[in-house]
Motif scaffolding. Sequence first.
Motif, short mmCIF file in Angstrom:
data_model
loop_
_atom_site.label_atom_id
_atom_site.label_comp_id
_atom_site.label_asym_id
_atom_site.label_seq_id
_atom_site.Cartn_x
_atom_site.Cartn_y
_atom_site.Cartn_z
N GLU A 43 0.93 -1.26 -0.23
CA GLU A 43 0.50 0.07 -0.30
C GLU A 43 1.16 0.93 0.08
O GLU A 43 0.45 2.11 -0.13
N THR A 44 2.36 1.59 0.78
CA THR A 44 2.64 2.40 0.85
C THR A 44 3.78 2.98 -0.92
O THR A 44 3.62 4.06 -1.08
N ALA A 85 1.80 6.98 -6.91
CA ALA A 85 0.62 7.49 -6.87
C ALA A 85 0.54 8.94 -6.73
O ALA A 85 0.34 10.35 -7.82
N LEU A 86 1.76 9.66 -5.83
CA LEU A 86 2.11 11.33 -6.07
C LEU A 86 3.43 11.41 -7.66
O LEU A 86 2.54 12.72 -7.66
N HIS A 131 2.27 2.23 -3.12
CA HIS A 131 0.97 2.42 -4.37
C HIS A 131 1.00 3.94 -3.88
O HIS A 131 0.52 4.72 -4.79
N ARG A 132 0.59 4.30 -2.81
CA ARG A 132 0.49 5.61 -2.35
C ARG A 132 2.02 6.78 -3.10
O ARG A 132 1.45 7.94 -3.21
#
Length: 67
Positions: free
Chosen positions: A3-4, A10-11, A6-7
């Motif tokens: 998840e990290t 996304a930036l 992916h986050r």
Amino acid sequence: MNETDHRLLALVDGVVDMDEERLPLREAQAALVLLRMMAENGGDGSYAARHLSGNLERRLPSEGAPT
């Protein structure tokens, strides 16, 4: 990927699109997040990561401020 990852990705996803205006601050903000994570880890390089992230944070405009 977790998840990290992916986050963080996304930036910066928008900056690689050739149809969009390049937004270098997005990349710097993602690098800052990575440095903070490294600093919190407490492992090798954490002191340098904390120092560098502090320097970058002071130089970047705050979120919501005009760039």
